[in-house]
Design a protein around this motif. Structure first.
Motif, mmCIF file in Angstrom:
data_model
loop_
_atom_site.group_PDB
_atom_site.id
_atom_site.type_symbol
_atom_site.label_atom_id
_atom_site.label_comp_id
_atom_site.label_asym_id
_atom_site.label_seq_id
_atom_site.Cartn_x
_atom_site.Cartn_y
_atom_site.Cartn_z
ATOM 1 N N LYS A 18 -24.795 2.451 95.408
ATOM 2 C CA LYS A 18 -23.646 2.038 94.595
ATOM 3 C C LYS A 18 -22.365 2.027 95.441
ATOM 4 O O LYS A 18 -21.524 1.144 95.293
ATOM 5 N N GLN A 19 -22.228 3.015 96.338
ATOM 6 C CA GLN A 19 -21.052 3.066 97.201
ATOM 7 C C GLN A 19 -21.080 1.933 98.222
ATOM 8 O O GLN A 19 -20.050 1.341 98.536
ATOM 9 N N ARG A 20 -22.257 1.606 98.745
ATOM 10 C CA ARG A 20 -22.378 0.478 99.674
ATOM 11 C C ARG A 20 -21.960 -0.820 99.000
ATOM 12 O O ARG A 20 -21.259 -1.647 99.582
ATOM 13 N N ALA A 21 -22.399 -1.002 97.759
ATOM 14 C CA ALA A 21 -22.049 -2.204 97.009
ATOM 15 C C ALA A 21 -20.542 -2.269 96.759
ATOM 16 O O ALA A 21 -19.943 -3.352 96.822
ATOM 17 N N THR A 22 -19.928 -1.129 96.507
ATOM 18 C CA THR A 22 -18.488 -1.086 96.288
ATOM 19 C C THR A 22 -17.737 -1.476 97.547
ATOM 20 O O THR A 22 -16.773 -2.252 97.497
ATOM 21 N N VAL A 23 -18.175 -0.972 98.698
ATOM 22 C CA VAL A 23 -17.540 -1.320 99.976
ATOM 23 C C VAL A 23 -17.647 -2.823 100.210
ATOM 24 O O VAL A 23 -16.679 -3.476 100.605
ATOM 25 N N ARG A 24 -18.826 -3.395 99.951
ATOM 26 C CA ARG A 24 -19.017 -4.838 100.156
ATOM 27 C C ARG A 24 -18.133 -5.645 99.205
ATOM 28 O O ARG A 24 -17.572 -6.660 99.581
ATOM 29 N N SER A 25 -18.002 -5.187 97.958
ATOM 30 C CA SER A 25 -17.198 -5.931 96.988
ATOM 31 C C SER A 25 -15.703 -5.829 97.289
ATOM 32 O O SER A 25 -14.931 -6.672 96.834
ATOM 33 N N LEU A 26 -15.308 -4.816 98.051
ATOM 34 C CA LEU A 26 -13.923 -4.736 98.509
ATOM 35 C C LEU A 26 -13.664 -5.692 99.668
ATOM 36 O O LEU A 26 -12.526 -5.889 100.067
ATOM 37 N N GLY A 27 -14.714 -6.273 100.215
ATOM 38 C CA GLY A 27 -14.562 -7.238 101.296
ATOM 39 C C GLY A 27 -14.693 -6.626 102.670
ATOM 40 O O GLY A 27 -14.247 -7.219 103.653
ATOM 41 N N LEU A 28 -15.303 -5.448 102.769
ATOM 42 C CA LEU A 28 -15.427 -4.751 104.044
ATOM 43 C C LEU A 28 -16.859 -4.839 104.543
ATOM 44 O O LEU A 28 -17.803 -4.729 103.760
ATOM 45 N N ARG A 29 -17.022 -5.031 105.854
ATOM 46 C CA ARG A 29 -18.358 -5.129 106.432
ATOM 47 C C ARG A 29 -18.581 -4.067 107.497
ATOM 48 O O ARG A 29 -19.385 -3.181 107.336
#
Length: 60
Positions: A18-29
């Motif tokens: 869930k945290q990985r998905a949140t980071v991706r949805s913030l636009g961070l790679r």
């Protein structure tokens, strides 16, 4: 409305999915990548979820 600069400073390898998905949805790679987002309640909640992985600063 104010803007916030969000920078990924720690790896997501040990993070929950869930945290990985949140980071991706913030636009961070990658570590060191950053993005500028509007300072909305939704974005604040996402930042709070992954606060141990990111750093933030206000942008004018």
């Amino acid at each position: 409305m104010a803007k916030v600069k969000i920078k990924l400073v720690r790896s997501t390898i040990g993070a929950l999915p869930k945290q990985r998905a949140t980071v991706r949805s913030l636009g961070l790679r990658k570590i060191g990548s950053s993005t500028v987002q509007e300072d909305t309640p939704a974005i604040k909640g996402m930042i709070r979820t992954v606060a141990h992985l990111v750093s933030t600063e206000e942008v004018k």
